[in-house]
Design a protein around this motif. Sequence first.
Motif, mmCIF file in Angstrom:
data_model
loop_
_atom_site.group_PDB
_atom_site.id
_atom_site.type_symbol
_atom_site.label_atom_id
_atom_site.label_comp_id
_atom_site.label_asym_id
_atom_site.label_seq_id
_atom_site.Cartn_x
_atom_site.Cartn_y
_atom_site.Cartn_z
ATOM 1 N N GLY A 241 7.662 -14.070 -2.950
ATOM 2 C CA GLY A 241 6.830 -12.973 -2.451
ATOM 3 C C GLY A 241 5.906 -12.366 -3.480
ATOM 4 N N VAL A 242 5.872 -12.921 -4.693
ATOM 5 C CA VAL A 242 5.075 -12.339 -5.780
ATOM 6 C C VAL A 242 3.945 -13.282 -6.156
ATOM 7 N N ARG A 243 2.733 -12.741 -6.271
ATOM 8 C CA ARG A 243 1.583 -13.493 -6.751
ATOM 9 C C ARG A 243 1.014 -12.740 -7.951
ATOM 10 N N LEU A 244 1.222 -13.292 -9.127
ATOM 11 C CA LEU A 244 0.766 -12.662 -10.365
ATOM 12 C C LEU A 244 -0.414 -13.442 -10.931
ATOM 13 N N GLN A 245 -1.525 -12.733 -11.167
ATOM 14 C CA GLN A 245 -2.712 -13.349 -11.744
ATOM 15 C C GLN A 245 -3.185 -12.521 -12.934
ATOM 16 N N VAL A 246 -3.566 -13.196 -14.000
ATOM 17 C CA VAL A 246 -4.103 -12.526 -15.179
ATOM 18 C C VAL A 246 -5.628 -12.566 -15.113
ATOM 19 N N LEU A 247 -6.231 -11.429 -15.398
ATOM 20 C CA LEU A 247 -7.688 -11.316 -15.431
ATOM 21 C C LEU A 247 -8.167 -11.476 -16.868
ATOM 22 N N PRO A 248 -8.938 -12.533 -17.156
ATOM 23 C CA PRO A 248 -9.486 -12.687 -18.506
ATOM 24 C C PRO A 248 -10.414 -11.518 -18.845
ATOM 25 N N THR A 249 -10.838 -11.471 -20.084
ATOM 26 C CA THR A 249 -11.696 -10.370 -20.527
ATOM 27 C C THR A 249 -13.118 -10.589 -20.018
ATOM 28 N N VAL A 250 -13.317 -10.206 -18.762
ATOM 29 C CA VAL A 250 -14.632 -10.318 -18.132
ATOM 30 C C VAL A 250 -14.967 -8.982 -17.472
ATOM 31 N N TYR A 251 -16.230 -8.784 -17.189
ATOM 32 C CA TYR A 251 -16.666 -7.560 -16.511
ATOM 33 C C TYR A 251 -16.569 -7.747 -15.010
ATOM 34 N N VAL A 252 -15.877 -6.824 -14.346
ATOM 35 C CA VAL A 252 -15.813 -6.810 -12.892
ATOM 36 C C VAL A 252 -16.354 -5.460 -12.437
ATOM 37 N N GLU A 253 -17.376 -5.491 -11.633
ATOM 38 C CA GLU A 253 -18.044 -4.260 -11.208
ATOM 39 C C GLU A 253 -17.062 -3.276 -10.567
ATOM 40 N N ASP A 254 -17.138 -2.023 -10.996
ATOM 41 C CA ASP A 254 -16.332 -0.913 -10.472
ATOM 42 C C ASP A 254 -14.839 -0.986 -10.813
ATOM 43 N N ALA A 255 -14.416 -1.989 -11.581
ATOM 44 C CA ALA A 255 -12.995 -2.074 -11.969
ATOM 45 C C ALA A 255 -12.797 -1.284 -13.255
ATOM 46 N N ARG A 256 -12.660 0.018 -13.118
ATOM 47 C CA ARG A 256 -12.612 0.892 -14.297
ATOM 48 C C ARG A 256 -11.213 1.421 -14.605
ATOM 49 N N ALA A 257 -10.334 1.448 -13.618
ATOM 50 C CA ALA A 257 -9.011 2.043 -13.825
ATOM 51 C C ALA A 257 -7.986 1.361 -12.935
ATOM 52 N N ALA A 258 -6.732 1.466 -13.330
ATOM 53 C CA ALA A 258 -5.638 0.845 -12.578
ATOM 54 C C ALA A 258 -5.448 1.525 -11.222
ATOM 55 N N PHE A 259 -4.964 0.753 -10.264
ATOM 56 C CA PHE A 259 -4.655 1.330 -8.954
ATOM 57 C C PHE A 259 -3.622 0.465 -8.244
ATOM 58 N N THR A 260 -2.977 1.040 -7.237
ATOM 59 C CA THR A 260 -2.013 0.338 -6.391
ATOM 60 C C THR A 260 -2.300 0.697 -4.942
ATOM 61 N N ILE A 261 -2.267 -0.303 -4.066
ATOM 62 C CA ILE A 261 -2.411 -0.077 -2.625
ATOM 63 C C ILE A 261 -1.108 -0.500 -1.954
ATOM 64 N N ALA A 262 -0.539 0.391 -1.185
ATOM 65 C CA ALA A 262 0.691 0.091 -0.437
ATOM 66 C C ALA A 262 0.366 0.057 1.048
ATOM 67 N N THR A 263 0.677 -1.063 1.694
ATOM 68 C CA THR A 263 0.377 -1.262 3.112
ATOM 69 C C THR A 263 1.678 -1.309 3.905
ATOM 70 N N GLN A 264 1.731 -0.534 4.979
ATOM 71 C CA GLN A 264 2.923 -0.455 5.819
ATOM 72 C C GLN A 264 2.885 -1.520 6.921
ATOM 73 N N ALA A 265 3.990 -1.644 7.649
ATOM 74 C CA ALA A 265 4.074 -2.619 8.736
ATOM 75 C C ALA A 265 3.031 -2.359 9.814
ATOM 76 N N ASP A 266 2.646 -1.076 9.992
ATOM 77 C CA ASP A 266 1.641 -0.740 11.010
ATOM 78 C C ASP A 266 0.218 -0.866 10.477
ATOM 79 N N ARG A 267 0.059 -1.459 9.284
ATOM 80 C CA ARG A 267 -1.240 -1.706 8.633
ATOM 81 C C ARG A 267 -1.865 -0.465 8.015
#
Length: 267
Positions: A187-213
């Motif tokens: 159930g885990v998908r771990l990906q490492v992001l190399p040192t590249v620029y990604v637009e608007d990716a300025r700070a850490a965040f977490t999104i939690a989605t429930q069964a009802d979406r």
Amino acid sequence: MASTIENRRRTPELRTFGSVIRRLREAAGLKQAELAALVNVSRAYIGHVELGKTRCRLDFAKRLDGALKADGEVVAAWNGLLESIKSVKYAAYFVNFPKVESTAKLIRVYETHVVNGLFQTEEYASAIVMDPDILNTRMNRQKQVMSAPAPKIFVVLEESVLHRQVGARDAMRRQLEYLLELSERSGVRLQVLPTVYVEDARAAFTIATQADRSDAAYLVTGMGGMTSADPDDLANLHERFASLQAEALNVRDTRALIRRVIEERWT
């Protein structure tokens, strides 16, 4: 300063529990050193418990109960203490998110500076969290979220996190080995992001989605963080996470990179 910190830790609940121990000890005609010898701890530890400077474990409460011939009174007091502090010590800015996270069916995480709390070993976490109660809360949160039926978890981790030393070198190696272990879970998908620029990716965040979406998000800020269920915020974060995944290494290449960093930097 030290006395201020100590007073914060001496909550009314801990002091109340400590007073029960002291009353029962004195009723039994025992000195602190004598009780300490009976339960195989130092006299100082008994003193800390009685003053409300520390919270003992249930097994120790049971040992105290037996030594004091308290007929369950110590255990009852310990259970009362536990009930009174069930509003666990999350940082104020995090307080609305753990419940959402614990019931989520899908969790998406972007981390920029440290390994996410769900994936931290206790060694690694203890180098970040100084308060033992908050550390205990973090480890219990892990168990609650990661136990079956665990949610699907997708993580994008900045490559710099693998190189940033937190705690001892051995602890870093074990932390990265643990990431490898977790990455093998279905159930885990771990990906490492190399040192590249990604637009608007300025700070850490977490999104939690429930069964009802329904979604809720935790966003790291300069002052700590905030929780949001605003549709505009969530739409923005969903788009941002998709961009991060597109730029990140795939799962297999991520494992290969982690193994290489372990060998080259932490072995």
